[in-house]
Scaffold this motif. Structure first.
Motif, PDB file in Angstrom:
ATOM      1  N   SER A   1      42.489  33.994  44.499  1.00  0.00           N
ATOM      2  CA  SER A   1      43.507  34.153  43.462  1.00  0.00           C
ATOM      3  C   SER A   1      43.223  33.319  42.208  1.00  0.00           C
ATOM      4  N   HIS A   2      42.136  32.573  42.198  1.00  0.00           N
ATOM      5  CA  HIS A   2      41.818  31.730  41.045  1.00  0.00           C
ATOM      6  C   HIS A   2      41.649  32.593  39.791  1.00  0.00           C
ATOM      7  N   PRO A   3      42.255  32.204  38.670  1.00  0.00           N
ATOM      8  CA  PRO A   3      42.199  33.017  37.446  1.00  0.00           C
ATOM      9  C   PRO A   3      40.779  33.352  36.973  1.00  0.00           C
ATOM     10  N   ASP A   4      39.834  32.439  37.142  1.00  0.00           N
ATOM     11  CA  ASP A   4      38.465  32.686  36.691  1.00  0.00           C
ATOM     12  C   ASP A   4      37.710  33.688  37.556  1.00  0.00           C
ATOM     13  N   LEU A   5      38.298  34.073  38.674  1.00  0.00           N
ATOM     14  CA  LEU A   5      37.609  34.985  39.594  1.00  0.00           C
ATOM     15  C   LEU A   5      38.252  36.360  39.639  1.00  0.00           C
ATOM     16  N   GLN A   6      39.179  36.619  38.744  1.00  0.00           N
ATOM     17  CA  GLN A   6      39.839  37.918  38.711  1.00  0.00           C
ATOM     18  C   GLN A   6      38.983  38.913  37.922  1.00  0.00           C
ATOM     19  N   GLY A   7      38.915  40.141  38.386  1.00  0.00           N
ATOM     20  CA  GLY A   7      38.177  41.181  37.693  1.00  0.00           C
ATOM     21  C   GLY A   7      36.682  41.182  37.952  1.00  0.00           C
TER      22      GLY A   7
END
Length: 143
Positions: free
Chosen positions: A95-101
Motif C-alpha cells: 500500500s506504500h504510495p511510491d509503489l502504486q501503479g
C-alpha cells in the motif's frame, strides 16, 4: 501489551539486526555487511520495530518507483513470528504510495508462497521468458 510499528526511515534501520538475519539466510548466506549496507541505501526499506524501537523485522524493495519493484530480504525474527507481523509488513509494502501503479512487482521465495499469495503474488506463468546471471558463490571469500 507490546505494540509494533513499521517505518521506511533508512536512519532507523538496524544494520546489525538486518545483517545478522540476512547473512544467515538461504538467499544471501555470507553477504558482507558493507554489501548489505549499500543495498539498503539503494532500496526502499521497511523496518518492523517494537514499541521500544528494537528492530524485529525487515523487507526492502529494489525499485524505480514507477514501473517495477523486486521484493527482497523479508523477515520477522523467530521469536516474533505468529503475531501477524509479516502480514502487517506486507500490507504496508503493497500500500506504500511510491509503489502504486507499478506494472510488475516480483519476488523469489522458497517457502512463503502462502503469505505472498494473500497479497496478489502468483507464480510466473511463463518462466521461460526470465533469465538471470547467477553467481551463488559471490560472497564467498576466495583464498
Amino acid at each position: 501489551m507490546q505494540r509494533y510499528r513499521i517505518s521506511t526511515e533508512l536512519s532507523e534501520m538496524d544494520i546489525d539486526v538486518i545483517h545478522g538475519f540476512v547473512s544467515e539466510s538461504y538467499w544471501a548466506k555470507g553477504i558482507p555487511k558493507s554489501v548489505l549496507k549499500k543495498a539498503l541505501m539503494n532500496s526502499l526499506c521497511f523496518g518492523v520495530f517494537t514499541d521500544d524501537n528494537a528492530q524485529i523485522g525487515f523487507g526492502r524493495l529494489i525499485t524505480d518507483r514507477a514501473t517495477y519493484a523486486y521484493l527482497a530480504d523479508v523477515f520477522i525474527l523467530d521469536e516474533y513470528r505468529g503475531l501477524g507481523l509479516s502480514k502487517a509488513l506486507m500490507t504496508n509494502i503493497v500500500s506504500h504510495p511510491d509503489l502504486q501503479g507499478l506494472r510488475r512487482m516480483v519476488l523469489a521465495t522458497r517457502d512463503a508462497h502462502g503469505l505472498y499469495a494473500k497479497f496478489g503474488f502468483e507464480t510466473v506463468p511463463n518462466p521461460e521468458t526470465l533469465m538471470q546471471v547467477w553467481q551463488p558463490e559471490v560472497y564467498s571469500v576466495s583464498e
